[in-house]
Design a protein around this motif. Sequence first.
Motif, PDB file in Angstrom:
ATOM      1  N   THR A  40      32.241  24.997   8.894  1.00 37.09           N
ATOM      2  CA  THR A  40      31.248  25.936   8.390  1.00 37.09           C
ATOM      3  C   THR A  40      31.440  26.240   6.904  1.00 37.09           C
ATOM      4  O   THR A  40      30.500  26.629   6.229  1.00 37.09           O
ATOM      5  CB  THR A  40      31.278  27.249   9.195  1.00 37.09           C
ATOM      6  N   ILE A  64      30.509  28.026  17.461  1.00 34.09           N
ATOM      7  CA  ILE A  64      29.370  27.323  16.893  1.00 34.09           C
ATOM      8  C   ILE A  64      28.902  26.277  17.900  1.00 34.09           C
ATOM      9  O   ILE A  64      29.632  25.916  18.820  1.00 34.09           O
ATOM     10  CB  ILE A  64      29.710  26.662  15.540  1.00 34.09           C
ATOM     11  N   ASN A 120      27.815  31.413  10.171  1.00 36.73           N
ATOM     12  CA  ASN A 120      27.012  30.417   9.454  1.00 36.73           C
ATOM     13  C   ASN A 120      25.515  30.599   9.680  1.00 36.73           C
ATOM     14  O   ASN A 120      24.715  29.729   9.330  1.00 36.73           O
ATOM     15  CB  ASN A 120      27.437  29.004   9.851  1.00 36.73           C
ATOM     16  N   ASN A 161      28.662  22.773   6.228  1.00 39.20           N
ATOM     17  CA  ASN A 161      27.761  23.458   7.153  1.00 39.20           C
ATOM     18  C   ASN A 161      26.333  22.956   7.074  1.00 39.20           C
ATOM     19  O   ASN A 161      25.603  23.003   8.066  1.00 39.20           O
ATOM     20  CB  ASN A 161      27.785  24.966   6.912  1.00 39.20           C
TER      21      ASN A 161
END
Length: 450
Positions: A168, A192, A257, A172
């Motif tokens: 990230t 994520i 993110n 990302n």
Amino acid sequence: MILQHHFMRRLTQAVALFGAITGLAWGSQTVAHASTLAIPDISEWQGKLSASQVSNLKSQVSFVINRRQYGSSYQDLYATNNTALYVKYGIPFGEYDYARFTSAASAKQEAKDFYNRSNKNAKFYVLDFEENDVTSGTTNAAVKAWYDEMSALTNKKLVFYSYQSFATSYANTARQNFDAQWIANYSSQPTISLALWQYTDHNYLSALSEYTDNSKAITSVHPVSWWTDGVTTALSHTTTYAYSSYKKGQHIYLHNNATKYVDSTAIPTSARQKFYKISKVKSLTQSKSKQALYISELGKWVLSQDGTGYWYGQHGSFNLKHKLYIYSDSSLTKKTGSYYVSGDKVTGKVVKAPSGKSYRIKTSLGYISGNTQYSDHAYYESLNSSKQLTTKKALYEYTGSGFKKSQRATKVAKGKTLTVTAVKKRSTGSRYFVLSNGHYVTALQSYVQE
């Protein structure tokens, strides 16, 4: 593969092997079984594999991911030997390039070298990006250059590997182009989106008589067959959509993110890495999402890809949608050896994980993931707009909320429609509906349907 210190890693494996041979209990040993086959990643540190080893390995793995090179300047010593044996004995495999590029131009050349050196029977190719050697331009530009060059060279699936914080921070944007995300975290499942989770560097494979890194396929994203069939659909890279089946009233943890709302305005840093209640949901297809979630606290819609759903608070009973291993700790690092299977109904209390970024369900046997992808609450927790129910089984109306036998009022046949005015919660976490006639019925989804 995370920040490997190669000499110490090899020494650790030697000690582990000695412990296994002499019967010493050294750490938690996870032996692959037919129902939970291993997905190891292998490099020269596992040695030059023999025909006998690979023949025995076939029954212990779903597929293998083999290192081909350590940047352009170094080829793995045994990659050619090992991948040829995988082909001979019918083991599906992918290959990975441990990135050492310093710019977009060198990333492009590294991709060319990787592909030219690879065994063309590989089902997919991986960029292992976990160290920042980029000195010219940005890391995202370099990763994108590697991806673009590989896309021009092959129509096979391209996979991005790293650990979460590095992915990230340094890739990302560029990593979103890849067909799948392979993320490492040895303490808990990454928060994520991912399709493959490298969860340990200490999984014992009896075929090799040593420990390797091991991963788990997130089959709700991609089944194992996705990894083993090789070519992407219509010679193009398919979009992998995030989990998009959230419901009103559930909670999500908004990822660090998560940069833009559905309307493309920026999500401030102060709003990220927090839990929010979902007020509304709607279907859409945008980026990697099939659903938008309205967060009333923010006054904004967010994409489902930007959060991970967890049960939050006391919910009582859950219907499991996946097989879930039971752990003795809330960090989910120590398996008890037991597990629940899909379809099980479990009763437990929702507790926060030590990281503060996820939740677990504490049952009488231990801890399981509180991720909403893996379970559904056994009881309805809110009223639908019609305020009507249909009975799925014969049930009783009760005059009291304790549902004692002496409080039974009317037996209701299967398929009847009932009008409700409220849903109530007991201290145990179970729910029941209040009917328009003042009686009560269970809110168990196995008995009624909204």
